[in-house]
Enzyme design. Structure first.
Site, PDB file in Angstrom:
ATOM      1  N   ARG A 188      31.291 -35.493  56.283  1.00  0.00           N
ATOM      2  CA  ARG A 188      32.681 -35.708  56.709  1.00  0.00           C
ATOM      3  C   ARG A 188      32.934 -34.967  58.019  1.00  0.00           C
ATOM      4  NH1 ARG A 188      35.575 -33.551  51.395  1.00  0.00           N
ATOM      5  NH2 ARG A 188      34.142 -31.859  51.927  1.00  0.00           N
ATOM      6  N   SER A 243      41.073 -29.761  43.388  1.00  0.00           N
ATOM      7  CA  SER A 243      42.165 -30.752  43.315  1.00  0.00           C
ATOM      8  C   SER A 243      41.836 -31.872  42.331  1.00  0.00           C
ATOM      9  CB  SER A 243      42.488 -31.330  44.695  1.00  0.00           C
ATOM     10  OG  SER A 243      41.327 -31.788  45.339  1.00  0.00           O
ATOM     11  N   HIS A 261      40.201 -24.043  49.480  1.00  0.00           N
ATOM     12  CA  HIS A 261      40.058 -25.499  49.313  1.00  0.00           C
ATOM     13  C   HIS A 261      40.745 -26.178  50.510  1.00  0.00           C
ATOM     14  CE1 HIS A 261      39.425 -29.262  47.378  1.00  0.00           C
ATOM     15  NE2 HIS A 261      40.387 -29.260  46.482  1.00  0.00           N
ATOM     16  N   ASP A 303      36.721 -29.389  56.798  1.00  0.00           N
ATOM     17  CA  ASP A 303      37.879 -28.742  57.416  1.00  0.00           C
ATOM     18  C   ASP A 303      37.575 -28.117  58.775  1.00  0.00           C
ATOM     19  OD1 ASP A 303      39.519 -29.303  55.138  1.00  0.00           O
ATOM     20  OD2 ASP A 303      38.452 -27.717  54.077  1.00  0.00           O
ATOM     21  N   HIS A 362      30.235 -24.038  51.226  1.00  0.00           N
ATOM     22  CA  HIS A 362      30.643 -25.008  50.205  1.00  0.00           C
ATOM     23  C   HIS A 362      30.024 -24.629  48.872  1.00  0.00           C
ATOM     24  CE1 HIS A 362      31.565 -28.821  48.247  1.00  0.00           C
ATOM     25  NE2 HIS A 362      32.499 -28.936  49.177  1.00  0.00           N
TER      26      HIS A 362
HETATM   27  N1  CMX Z   1      32.699 -16.910  55.241  1.00  0.00           N
HETATM   28  C1  CMX Z   1      32.494 -15.691  54.704  1.00  0.00           C
HETATM   29  N2  CMX Z   1      31.967 -15.502  53.480  1.00  0.00           N
HETATM   30  C2  CMX Z   1      31.611 -16.595  52.786  1.00  0.00           C
HETATM   31  C3  CMX Z   1      31.752 -17.882  53.295  1.00  0.00           C
HETATM   32  C4  CMX Z   1      32.348 -18.035  54.575  1.00  0.00           C
HETATM   33  N3  CMX Z   1      32.586 -19.224  55.135  1.00  0.00           N
HETATM   34  N4  CMX Z   1      31.299 -18.768  52.387  1.00  0.00           N
HETATM   35  C5  CMX Z   1      30.884 -18.056  51.331  1.00  0.00           C
HETATM   36  N5  CMX Z   1      31.084 -16.735  51.575  1.00  0.00           N
HETATM   37  C6  CMX Z   1      30.805 -15.603  50.677  1.00  0.00           C
HETATM   38  C7  CMX Z   1      31.624 -15.753  49.399  1.00  0.00           C
HETATM   39  O1  CMX Z   1      32.948 -15.299  49.596  1.00  0.00           O
HETATM   40  C8  CMX Z   1      30.794 -14.911  48.435  1.00  0.00           C
HETATM   41  O2  CMX Z   1      31.056 -13.563  48.726  1.00  0.00           O
HETATM   42  P1  CMX Z   1      31.054 -12.436  47.548  1.00  0.00           P
HETATM   43  O3  CMX Z   1      29.693 -12.515  46.913  1.00  0.00           O
HETATM   44  O4  CMX Z   1      31.332 -11.173  48.294  1.00  0.00           O
HETATM   45  O5  CMX Z   1      32.146 -12.840  46.605  1.00  0.00           O
HETATM   46  C9  CMX Z   1      29.367 -15.214  48.878  1.00  0.00           C
HETATM   47  O6  CMX Z   1      29.450 -15.644  50.269  1.00  0.00           O
HETATM   48  C10 CMX Z   1      28.672 -16.290  48.072  1.00  0.00           C
HETATM   49  O7  CMX Z   1      29.487 -17.442  48.104  1.00  0.00           O
HETATM   50  P2  CMX Z   1      28.851 -18.917  47.987  1.00  0.00           P
HETATM   51  O8  CMX Z   1      28.197 -19.002  46.642  1.00  0.00           O
HETATM   52  O9  CMX Z   1      28.058 -19.233  49.178  1.00  0.00           O
HETATM   53  O10 CMX Z   1      30.163 -19.829  48.061  1.00  0.00           O
HETATM   54  P3  CMX Z   1      31.166 -20.222  46.900  1.00  0.00           P
HETATM   55  O11 CMX Z   1      30.607 -21.394  46.183  1.00  0.00           O
HETATM   56  O12 CMX Z   1      31.538 -19.037  46.070  1.00  0.00           O
HETATM   57  O13 CMX Z   1      32.458 -20.626  47.719  1.00  0.00           O
HETATM   58  C11 CMX Z   1      33.690 -21.682  49.450  1.00  0.00           C
HETATM   59  C12 CMX Z   1      32.548 -21.824  48.424  1.00  0.00           C
HETATM   60  C13 CMX Z   1      33.942 -23.020  50.109  1.00  0.00           C
HETATM   61  C14 CMX Z   1      34.966 -21.250  48.708  1.00  0.00           C
HETATM   62  C15 CMX Z   1      33.275 -20.612  50.494  1.00  0.00           C
HETATM   63  O14 CMX Z   1      32.130 -21.066  51.186  1.00  0.00           O
HETATM   64  C16 CMX Z   1      34.380 -20.280  51.478  1.00  0.00           C
HETATM   65  O15 CMX Z   1      35.209 -19.410  51.163  1.00  0.00           O
HETATM   66  N6  CMX Z   1      34.430 -20.944  52.670  1.00  0.00           N
HETATM   67  C17 CMX Z   1      35.495 -20.748  53.622  1.00  0.00           C
HETATM   68  C18 CMX Z   1      36.741 -21.504  53.185  1.00  0.00           C
HETATM   69  C19 CMX Z   1      36.558 -22.989  53.349  1.00  0.00           C
HETATM   70  O16 CMX Z   1      36.148 -23.487  54.393  1.00  0.00           O
HETATM   71  N7  CMX Z   1      36.935 -23.762  52.307  1.00  0.00           N
HETATM   72  C20 CMX Z   1      36.935 -25.236  52.370  1.00  0.00           C
HETATM   73  C21 CMX Z   1      35.890 -25.892  51.480  1.00  0.00           C
HETATM   74  C22 CMX Z   1      35.988 -27.405  51.552  1.00  0.00           C
HETATM   75  C23 CMX Z   1      37.247 -27.878  50.866  1.00  0.00           C
HETATM   76  O17 CMX Z   1      37.363 -27.720  49.640  1.00  0.00           O
HETATM   77  O18 CMX Z   1      38.142 -28.413  51.543  1.00  0.00           O
END
Ligand code: CMX
Length: 438
Positions: free
Chosen positions: A327, A241, A271, A373, A318
């Site tokens: 937070r 964002s 996000h 979240d 994250h």
């Molecule tokens: N559940 C399942 N799998 C997850 C995960 C979770 N909570 N967090 C990361 N992973 C997976 C990724 O999808 C990725 O999988 P692939 O290699 O198969 O593609 C792998 O673990 C490595 O990811 P990462 O490097 O640890 O995390 P990223 O930096 O790529 O992504 C985020 C970060 C937040 C998008 C991810 O942790 C996620 O999808 N979390 C759940 C959604 C969420 O809570 N988002 C809110 C974030 C805060 C905000 O912006 O408001």
């Protein structure tokens, strides 16, 4: 000129000179190197932006102009009889770089109240949308409909000096922030409360007014809203964002256009939309188990099932953080201090106890800890704001404080149009060598 703008103008003028000098002296210094993996994988860890308002440390979490969330909960001015900071204070801090006094914050409350009238055509636009439009889509459309009011766009059309850009961006940003609670509440009341709208109360602070217009005129909800709108305000510059607002603003798109872009990014489930997804996921878990409080074992099984289905566990993980999000901790503290017992909040605590080792055990999730979240929805539901597909709108109201104060700074610092380079896989292979055949 309003009091804040006058103070900001002085600060901006000296800081613009300072930054220009810094670039002149250190412009050739190397910030970092990056790898092919980083180019393919979301530019993680590359410093490619300057964002003055906040800085994220992977271990410690966010600092707003150097202050942690616990420090801000203590130091920022409060409403009379209140115990949580007023979000006006965090806006002042992010914009000015210094803690506000109680007077500064009261002044800002009045300033925003004066600017808060939303033009009728914005409501008409929202009223024309089908009932099944997602609240975040409505919010973005509401902001876009308000773009008719952009002073920056009008002035640019006439022709303005670059040196004056920030002045119009300041005015647009202040007007936009002042009007967002009304637009958000309108969306809420139209969708869930039979179209019965509540007029703003100019005597209330920005967060209490939002609670009031949503229909929750009670101290407990005002208190939660003040904390909520403070802690969601900013998370340095690279999150979707903040980055999209900055990027779109760099084309000199006005603050309405730039912020709508930021909202569209916030509406993604990885996000901001994760706050709705967390509640949906917990309710789904409870439904599958026939209601009531699940055991830790049942939660563990459900997490494993979610992972096995190739889905994410919302509220966990994250891109930058590597510890529990402060937070999350602030909201947990709020729960323990003021609510004490609530079934859904207890489930949130149980997930926190169970999820990290399972997520860590996958061997690929870099941060197994909860983010902002993971907790917010349970607090809102406790107080009766149960319509969880609305929650990202609240996140968006708060996020305006950070991304728009940054946008004002972008124009002060004369940030150019953002235009990073890109390459093709073919191009990268030529540079670094093709895949070795097995
Ligand atoms: N559940 C399942 N799998 C997850 C995960 C979770 N909570 N967090 C990361 N992973 C997976 C990724 O999808 C990725 O999988 P692939 O290699 O198969 O593609 C792998 O673990 C490595 O990811 P990462 O490097 O640890 O995390 P990223 O930096 O790529 O992504 C985020 C970060 C937040 C998008 C991810 O942790 C996620 O999808 N979390 C759940 C959604 C969420 O809570 N988002 C809110 C974030 C805060 C905000 O912006 O408001």
């Amino acid at each position: 000129m309003d009091k804040l703008k006058e103070a900001f103008a002085k600060k901006a003028a000296s800081e613009a000179v300072n930054v220009k000098q810094f670039i002149a002296e250190h412009g050739d210094a190397v910030v970092g190197e990056y790898t092919v993996a980083q180019v393919y994988q979301g530019m993680r860890g590359m410093t490619g932006l300057v964002t003055e308002t906040s800085k994220l440390d992977p271990e410690e979490g966010i600092r707003f102009r150097g202050y942690t969330i616990p420090e801000l909960r203590e130091k920022l001015p409060k409403a009379p009889g209140g115990s949580e900071p007023l979000p006006e204070g965090i806006f002042y801090l992010m914009l000015m770089g210094e803690l506000p006094t109680q007077d500064d914050v009261n002044d800002l409350t009045n300033n925003w109240a004066r600017r808060s009238i939303v033009p009728r055509h914005v409501f008409d636009t929202l009223d024309s949308l089908p009932a099944n439009t997602h609240p975040m889509t409505e919010f973005s459309i509401g902001v876009m409909a308000m773009q008719t009011e952009s002073l920056f766009a009008a002035a640019y059309k006439k022709g303005i000096n670059k040196k004056d850009y920030w002045d119009y961006v300041y005015e647009d940003s202040m007007n936009l922030i002042a009007r967002l609670p009304r637009v958000a509440a309108y969306i809420y009341r139209r969708k869930y409360k039979n179209n019965e709208h509540i007029e703003p109360d100019p005597k209330l602070d920005w967060a209490a007014n939002l609670a009031h217009m949503l229909g929750f005129d009670v101290f407990d909800v005002q208190r939660l809203m003040r904390l909520y709108l403070t802690i969601h305000a900013d998370h340095e510059g690279g999150n979707v964002s903040a980055h999209s607002t900055h990027l779109v603003g760099s084309a000199l798109s006005d603050p309405y256009l730039a912020f709508a872009a930021g909202l569209n990014g916030l509406a993604g489930p990885l996000h901001g939309l994760a706050n709705q997804e967390v509640v949906a996921w917990i309710l789904e878990l409870r439904k599958e188990l026939g209601g009531g409080l699940p055991t830790k074992e049942q939660i563990a099984e459900y997490i494993k099932k979610t992972l096995a289905e190739g889905r994410v566990v919302p509220g966990y993980g994250h891109a930058v953080l590597r510890k529990t999000d402060p937070r999350f901790t602030a909201q947990q503290d709020f729960y323990k201090k003021y609510i004490k017992h609530d079934d859904l909040c207890e489930i949130v605590q149980m997930i926190y106890a169970v999820a990290p080792p399972i997520l860590e055990g996958t061997g690929k999730i870099k941060n197994p800890w909860p983010n902002v979240d993971a907790h917010s929805g349970a607090l809102l539901i406790h107080y009766g704001i149960v319509e969880y597909d609305f929650y990202t709108v609240l996140f968006g109201v708060s996020r305006a404080l950070g991304v728009l104060s940054s946008l004002i700074w972008d124009r002060v610092l004369n940030s150019p149009i953002e235009r990073p380079g890109s390459n093709t896989t073919e191009g990268l292979k030529k540079k670094f060598g093709a895949v070795k055949q097995k």
